[in-house]
Design a protein around this motif. Structure first.
Motif, PDB file in Angstrom:
ATOM      1  N   LEU A   1       0.829  -1.205   0.000  1.00 38.37           N
ATOM      2  CA  LEU A   1       0.000   0.000   0.000  1.00 38.37           C
ATOM      3  C   LEU A   1       0.864   1.257   0.000  1.00 38.37           C
ATOM      4  O   LEU A   1       0.608   2.199  -0.744  1.00 38.37           O
ATOM      5  N   TYR A   2       1.887   1.246   0.833  1.00 39.43           N
ATOM      6  CA  TYR A   2       2.775   2.412   0.940  1.00 39.43           C
ATOM      7  C   TYR A   2       3.497   2.664  -0.389  1.00 39.43           C
ATOM      8  O   TYR A   2       3.609   3.808  -0.828  1.00 39.43           O
ATOM      9  N   GLN A   3       3.975   1.626  -1.007  1.00 30.13           N
ATOM     10  CA  GLN A   3       4.751   1.786  -2.236  1.00 30.13           C
ATOM     11  C   GLN A   3       3.884   2.106  -3.452  1.00 30.13           C
ATOM     12  O   GLN A   3       4.346   2.772  -4.369  1.00 30.13           O
ATOM     13  N   ASN A   4       2.638   1.647  -3.454  1.00 31.38           N
ATOM     14  CA  ASN A   4       1.832   1.730  -4.668  1.00 31.38           C
ATOM     15  C   ASN A   4       0.685   2.734  -4.637  1.00 31.38           C
ATOM     16  O   ASN A   4       0.116   3.025  -5.689  1.00 31.38           O
ATOM     17  N   TYR A   5       0.336   3.249  -3.472  1.00 34.48           N
ATOM     18  CA  TYR A   5      -0.780   4.188  -3.383  1.00 34.48           C
ATOM     19  C   TYR A   5      -0.300   5.506  -2.794  1.00 34.48           C
ATOM     20  O   TYR A   5      -0.022   5.609  -1.602  1.00 34.48           O
ATOM     21  N   THR A   6      -0.208   6.502  -3.642  1.00 39.58           N
ATOM     22  CA  THR A   6       0.317   7.805  -3.260  1.00 39.58           C
ATOM     23  C   THR A   6      -0.440   8.407  -2.091  1.00 39.58           C
ATOM     24  O   THR A   6       0.173   8.957  -1.174  1.00 39.58           O
ATOM     25  N   SER A   7      -1.757   8.310  -2.096  1.00 42.68           N
ATOM     26  CA  SER A   7      -2.531   8.917  -1.011  1.00 42.68           C
ATOM     27  C   SER A   7      -2.246   8.226   0.320  1.00 42.68           C
ATOM     28  O   SER A   7      -2.128   8.893   1.351  1.00 42.68           O
ATOM     29  N   PHE A   8      -2.115   6.913   0.304  1.00 43.60           N
ATOM     30  CA  PHE A   8      -1.768   6.179   1.521  1.00 43.60           C
ATOM     31  C   PHE A   8      -0.394   6.628   2.009  1.00 43.60           C
ATOM     32  O   PHE A   8      -0.214   6.949   3.179  1.00 43.60           O
ATOM     33  N   ARG A   9       0.579   6.667   1.108  1.00 41.34           N
ATOM     34  CA  ARG A   9       1.947   7.058   1.454  1.00 41.34           C
ATOM     35  C   ARG A   9       1.993   8.479   2.010  1.00 41.34           C
ATOM     36  O   ARG A   9       2.609   8.727   3.049  1.00 41.34           O
ATOM     37  N   LYS A  10       1.332   9.406   1.340  1.00 40.23           N
ATOM     38  CA  LYS A  10       1.347  10.796   1.802  1.00 40.23           C
ATOM     39  C   LYS A  10       0.691  10.930   3.172  1.00 40.23           C
ATOM     40  O   LYS A  10       1.188  11.661   4.034  1.00 40.23           O
ATOM     41  N   ASP A  11      -0.426  10.242   3.385  1.00 36.49           N
ATOM     42  CA  ASP A  11      -1.083  10.280   4.699  1.00 36.49           C
ATOM     43  C   ASP A  11      -0.176   9.708   5.784  1.00 36.49           C
ATOM     44  O   ASP A  11      -0.029  10.299   6.850  1.00 36.49           O
ATOM     45  N   VAL A  12       0.413   8.554   5.510  1.00 38.80           N
ATOM     46  CA  VAL A  12       1.289   7.911   6.501  1.00 38.80           C
ATOM     47  C   VAL A  12       2.472   8.816   6.826  1.00 38.80           C
ATOM     48  O   VAL A  12       2.822   9.000   7.991  1.00 38.80           O
ATOM     49  N   GLU A  13       3.090   9.399   5.799  1.00 38.12           N
ATOM     50  CA  GLU A  13       4.241  10.271   6.039  1.00 38.12           C
ATOM     51  C   GLU A  13       3.845  11.504   6.844  1.00 38.12           C
ATOM     52  O   GLU A  13       4.542  11.883   7.790  1.00 38.12           O
ATOM     53  N   TYR A  14       2.734  12.113   6.481  1.00 37.38           N
ATOM     54  CA  TYR A  14       2.254  13.288   7.213  1.00 37.38           C
ATOM     55  C   TYR A  14       1.970  12.928   8.673  1.00 37.38           C
ATOM     56  O   TYR A  14       2.452  13.598   9.593  1.00 37.38           O
ATOM     57  N   LEU A  15       1.192  11.879   8.877  1.00 37.18           N
ATOM     58  CA  LEU A  15       0.801  11.473  10.231  1.00 37.18           C
ATOM     59  C   LEU A  15       2.014  11.042  11.058  1.00 37.18           C
ATOM     60  O   LEU A  15       2.157  11.426  12.223  1.00 37.18           O
ATOM     61  N   CYS A  16       2.902  10.282  10.455  1.00 35.05           N
ATOM     62  CA  CYS A  16       4.091   9.807  11.170  1.00 35.05           C
ATOM     63  C   CYS A  16       4.986  10.982  11.562  1.00 35.05           C
ATOM     64  O   CYS A  16       5.464  11.044  12.697  1.00 35.05           O
ATOM     65  N   ASN A  17       5.200  11.909  10.650  1.00 30.37           N
ATOM     66  CA  ASN A  17       6.022  13.081  10.961  1.00 30.37           C
ATOM     67  C   ASN A  17       5.404  13.912  12.083  1.00 30.37           C
ATOM     68  O   ASN A  17       6.112  14.405  12.964  1.00 30.37           O
ATOM     69  N   LYS A  18       4.090  14.065  12.065  1.00 30.30           N
ATOM     70  CA  LYS A  18       3.401  14.808  13.130  1.00 30.30           C
ATOM     71  C   LYS A  18       3.536  14.077  14.466  1.00 30.30           C
ATOM     72  O   LYS A  18       3.753  14.701  15.508  1.00 30.30           O
ATOM     73  N   ILE A  19       3.407  12.769  14.438  1.00 36.44           N
ATOM     74  CA  ILE A  19       3.533  11.981  15.670  1.00 36.44           C
ATOM     75  C   ILE A  19       4.958  12.050  16.197  1.00 36.44           C
ATOM     76  O   ILE A  19       5.184  12.215  17.406  1.00 36.44           O
ATOM     77  N   ILE A  20       5.947  11.968  15.328  1.00 37.09           N
ATOM     78  CA  ILE A  20       7.341  12.083  15.762  1.00 37.09           C
ATOM     79  C   ILE A  20       7.597  13.472  16.346  1.00 37.09           C
ATOM     80  O   ILE A  20       8.269  13.605  17.374  1.00 37.09           O
ATOM     81  N   SER A  21       7.031  14.511  15.730  1.00 40.08           N
ATOM     82  CA  SER A  21       7.162  15.866  16.286  1.00 40.08           C
ATOM     83  C   SER A  21       6.545  15.937  17.680  1.00 40.08           C
ATOM     84  O   SER A  21       7.100  16.561  18.585  1.00 40.08           O
ATOM     85  N   TRP A  22       5.392  15.301  17.843  1.00 39.42           N
ATOM     86  CA  TRP A  22       4.723  15.265  19.150  1.00 39.42           C
ATOM     87  C   TRP A  22       5.621  14.546  20.165  1.00 39.42           C
ATOM     88  O   TRP A  22       5.793  15.003  21.300  1.00 39.42           O
TER      89      TRP A  22
END
Length: 145
Positions: free
Chosen positions: A116-137
Motif C-alpha cells: 500500500l505504501y509503495q503503490n498508493y500515493t494517497s496512503f503514502r502521503k497520509d502515513v508520512e504526514y501522520l508519522c512526521n506529526k507523531i514524531i514531532s509530538w
C-alpha cells in the motif's frame, strides 16, 4: 587442481562486506521507541490528526487502522515492515488500542502495508504526514531525540 589464492582474498572480502551489511541492517532495524505504554497516547494523537484533516474520528475503518499500524510498526518494529516478525507484545497492544478482538486481524492488516505504501500515493502521503506529526509530538514531549 592449482592453488588459487584469489579465492581466499575473495572470501575475506565477502566476509567483510557481510559484516558491514549486518551492522547497517542492525542500525536500520533499531526501533525509535520501546515503551509500548505510549501506544495509547500515540493513538490519541493519531485520532486527533485524522479529525484535523477532516476525516471521521473512527480509526476502525480498515484503511485508517492500517495507517496507524504502519506508523506503530515503523516506530516500534521497523524490521517487521521488511518481513521480520513483529516485536514481542506489539500485536497484543495494537489489538487492545484498536479494540480488535482477534489478534489475527492485526496480522492480516500487516500483510500488505508495504505494498500500500509503495503503490498508493494517497496512503503514502497520509502515513508520512501522520508519522512526521507523531514524531514531532514525541520530540516535543521529550520521548525521542
Amino acid at each position: 587442481m592449482e592453488l588459487d589464492f584469489d579465492k581466499i582474498i575473495r572470501i575475506r572480502k565477502i566476509r567483510s562486506v557481510k559484516s558491514d551489511l549486518s551492522k547497517e541492517e542492525n542500525a536500520l532495524a533499531r526501533p525509535v521507541l520501546s515503551d509500548k505504554k505510549l501506544i495509547p497516547e500515540i493513538h490519541k494523537v493519531f485520532t486527533s490528526l485524522i479529525v484535523e484533516r477532516g476525516c471521521k474520528p473512527a480509526t476502525n475503518t480498515v484503511i485508517q487502522r492500517k495507517k496507524f499500524i504502519f506508523i506503530v510498526l515503523y516506530l516500534y518494529s521497523p524490521s517487521s515492515l521488511a518481513g521480520d516478525k513483529m516485536a514481542p507484545g506489539l500485536r497484543d497492544e495494537l489489538s487492545n488500542v484498536l479494540g480488535v478482538q482477534a489478534k489475527s486481524t492485526i496480522s492480516n492488516n500487516c500483510a500488505n502495508l508495504v505494498f500500500l505504501y509503495q503503490n498508493y500515493t494517497s496512503f503514502r502521503k497520509d502515513v508520512e504526514y501522520l508519522c512526521n506529526k507523531i514524531i514531532s509530538w514525541l520530540k516535543s514531549h521529550e520521548l525521542v531525540e
